[in-house]
Design a protein around this motif. Sequence first.
Motif, PDB file in Angstrom:
ATOM      1  N   GLY A   1       2.446  18.509  -8.215  1.00 51.49           N
ATOM      2  CA  GLY A   1       1.806  17.865  -7.231  1.00 51.49           C
ATOM      3  C   GLY A   1       0.361  17.403  -7.387  1.00 51.49           C
ATOM      4  O   GLY A   1      -0.313  16.893  -6.252  1.00 51.49           O
ATOM      5  N   THR A   2       0.324  16.707  -8.547  1.00 48.36           N
ATOM      6  CA  THR A   2      -1.346  16.356  -8.904  1.00 48.36           C
ATOM      7  C   THR A   2      -1.418  14.846  -8.886  1.00 48.36           C
ATOM      8  O   THR A   2      -2.541  14.267  -8.722  1.00 48.36           O
ATOM      9  N   PHE A   3      -0.404  14.208  -9.185  1.00 51.11           N
ATOM     10  CA  PHE A   3      -0.386  12.684  -9.340  1.00 51.11           C
ATOM     11  C   PHE A   3       0.881  11.964  -8.328  1.00 51.11           C
ATOM     12  O   PHE A   3       1.831  12.724  -8.177  1.00 51.11           O
ATOM     13  N   LEU A   4       0.462  10.779  -8.029  1.00 48.82           N
ATOM     14  CA  LEU A   4       1.607  10.012  -7.265  1.00 48.82           C
ATOM     15  C   LEU A   4       1.637   8.744  -7.904  1.00 48.82           C
ATOM     16  O   LEU A   4       0.622   8.029  -8.401  1.00 48.82           O
TER      17      LEU A   4
ATOM     18  N   VAL B   1      -0.896   4.642 -11.259  1.00 49.78           N
ATOM     19  CA  VAL B   1      -0.792   6.293 -11.020  1.00 49.78           C
ATOM     20  C   VAL B   1      -2.218   6.614 -10.350  1.00 49.78           C
ATOM     21  O   VAL B   1      -3.292   6.327 -10.535  1.00 49.78           O
ATOM     22  N   PHE B   2      -1.860   7.448  -9.137  1.00 50.68           N
ATOM     23  CA  PHE B   2      -2.948   8.091  -8.444  1.00 50.68           C
ATOM     24  C   PHE B   2      -3.125   9.198  -8.333  1.00 50.68           C
ATOM     25  O   PHE B   2      -1.941  10.004  -8.754  1.00 50.68           O
ATOM     26  N   SER B   3      -4.251  10.100  -8.424  1.00 47.89           N
ATOM     27  CA  SER B   3      -4.398  11.589  -8.518  1.00 47.89           C
ATOM     28  C   SER B   3      -4.312  11.731  -6.814  1.00 47.89           C
ATOM     29  O   SER B   3      -4.855  11.168  -5.957  1.00 47.89           O
ATOM     30  N   ILE B   4      -3.850  13.060  -6.496  1.00 45.70           N
ATOM     31  CA  ILE B   4      -3.686  13.638  -5.283  1.00 45.70           C
ATOM     32  C   ILE B   4      -4.790  14.797  -5.090  1.00 45.70           C
ATOM     33  O   ILE B   4      -4.812  15.670  -5.833  1.00 45.70           O
TER      34      ILE B   4
ATOM     35  N   SER C   1       0.687  -1.009   0.051  1.00 44.73           N
ATOM     36  CA  SER C   1      -0.118   0.087   0.033  1.00 44.73           C
ATOM     37  C   SER C   1       0.768   1.353  -0.004  1.00 44.73           C
ATOM     38  O   SER C   1       1.917   1.130   0.119  1.00 44.73           O
ATOM     39  N   VAL C   2       0.166   2.386  -0.264  1.00 46.11           N
ATOM     40  CA  VAL C   2       0.799   3.567  -0.084  1.00 46.11           C
ATOM     41  C   VAL C   2       0.098   4.553   1.066  1.00 46.11           C
ATOM     42  O   VAL C   2      -0.937   4.449   1.557  1.00 46.11           O
ATOM     43  N   PHE C   3       1.134   4.868   2.148  1.00 45.30           N
ATOM     44  CA  PHE C   3       0.630   5.445   3.423  1.00 45.30           C
ATOM     45  C   PHE C   3       0.702   7.120   3.186  1.00 45.30           C
ATOM     46  O   PHE C   3       2.049   7.406   2.510  1.00 45.30           O
ATOM     47  N   ALA C   4      -0.010   7.678   3.762  1.00 50.36           N
ATOM     48  CA  ALA C   4       0.140   9.282   3.559  1.00 50.36           C
ATOM     49  C   ALA C   4       0.163   9.829   5.133  1.00 50.36           C
ATOM     50  O   ALA C   4      -0.698   9.437   5.673  1.00 50.36           O
ATOM     51  N   ALA C   5       0.724  10.853   5.076  1.00 57.73           N
ATOM     52  CA  ALA C   5       0.711  11.546   6.433  1.00 57.73           C
ATOM     53  C   ALA C   5       0.839  13.106   6.468  1.00 57.73           C
ATOM     54  O   ALA C   5       1.555  13.582   5.203  1.00 57.73           O
TER      55      ALA C   5
ATOM     56  N   GLY D   1      -4.219  15.892   0.426  1.00 57.49           N
ATOM     57  CA  GLY D   1      -3.443  14.861   0.354  1.00 57.49           C
ATOM     58  C   GLY D   1      -3.666  13.378   0.072  1.00 57.49           C
ATOM     59  O   GLY D   1      -2.932  12.334   0.035  1.00 57.49           O
ATOM     60  N   ALA D   2      -5.047  13.054   0.186  1.00 60.66           N
ATOM     61  CA  ALA D   2      -5.813  11.916  -0.082  1.00 60.66           C
ATOM     62  C   ALA D   2      -5.442  11.315  -1.538  1.00 60.66           C
ATOM     63  O   ALA D   2      -5.371  12.409  -2.391  1.00 60.66           O
ATOM     64  N   LEU D   3      -5.631  10.025  -1.754  1.00 59.57           N
ATOM     65  CA  LEU D   3      -5.119   9.574  -3.064  1.00 59.57           C
ATOM     66  C   LEU D   3      -6.340   8.955  -3.668  1.00 59.57           C
ATOM     67  O   LEU D   3      -7.460   8.678  -3.077  1.00 59.57           O
ATOM     68  N   SER D   4      -6.454   8.973  -5.214  1.00 62.63           N
ATOM     69  CA  SER D   4      -7.549   8.490  -5.604  1.00 62.63           C
ATOM     70  C   SER D   4      -7.015   7.692  -7.088  1.00 62.63           C
ATOM     71  O   SER D   4      -6.021   8.192  -7.667  1.00 62.63           O
TER      72      SER D   4
END
Length: 358
Positions: free
Chosen positions: A315-318, A330-333, A280-284, A338-341
């Motif tokens: 800063g729009t994609f991860l 590819v996720f959008s931010i 997974s990808v974790f975000a803080a 800061g949440a991903l989609s």
Amino acid sequence: MQAQGTQALLVVGTYTLPMPHVNGQGKGLYVLGFDTATGRLSERSIQEAVNPSYVALSADRRRLYAVREVDGNDGPGVSTFELDPRTGALRLLNDTPTPGGWPCHVSVDNDVSLLLVSNYATGEVLRYRLDAQGVPAEAPQLLKREGSGPNAARQDGPHAHCALVSPDKRHVYLADLGIDGVVRHRLTDGALDEAIDTVLPAAAGAGPRHLVFTLSGKHLLVNYELSSTVRMYALDETEPRLVGEISTLPELFKGESATGGMRLHPSGKFVYVGNRGHDSVFAARIDEAEGTLTPIGTWAVEGRTPRDLRVSPDGTFLLAASQDDGFIRVFSIDPQTGALSDTGHTHAIPSAVCIEFI
């Protein structure tokens, strides 16, 4: 971010050889196109190379450095490429053999005057001076480490995993997974003091992996691979001070997992970490004023071993690289939270290790 219309460019380092932890199936360095409106990836070219696992881009975007992560008997090294940031074309300028074994990380300072290479297997950090062409100009200065940690399988000796020049250019910080320490060495006129200036101790068996400075340069984020935690240290005093710590895993998760890459959002407000095992990808959220890390969430990569992450320069994609299932997701931010989609876009890259926008 260099763009033609809505096309940006990035490079991906890969494993090309069978190794104890991965059956490398890549071909070298992959140059990809990236649609900055949709997040769709497309292949542009491949620069064939042997195990060019980790890469670093110079601040002037003229040089790309790639380690050759192999055993000391098989010719480890670091390659310097001339980069055309408009087309992504790479031209090999120099290949420098490196002492030690299994170099796993490379970094370059903002002045393109110093190059740091970390040897995982043998534990050294190599400091190279760079000439006017951005090429290693002399034999390296070697920093050697001693010691071990409580995890016999992973901490039998020193394992240098990341070394960075501090934003104020006064120090080099080194994360050593094998001995549970982040250490600091003074930097004077490009030379490292071999004596350790200070130690940022970790919990026993935590295994520090990667370092990231915050945008202000006043804090250091440390990603601990074996404990799946991130710590934040304040650097605005004589001695670094621990101000925050957070787990990268959900509270109820009981399986085995280890962190991978760690990346800062261009806004400086968010940090992202890959969980290999939880996959997974974790975000803080980062609050430098308060010295806090606050969890945002975790998102499934739906592929094994997310080895590296990269946030697009706007800063729009991860982008998350699944090493063992061979693709980038590819996720959008969300710029506010800061949440991903999940965008639904993936791109096949075998044994991907490191992502760098060029």
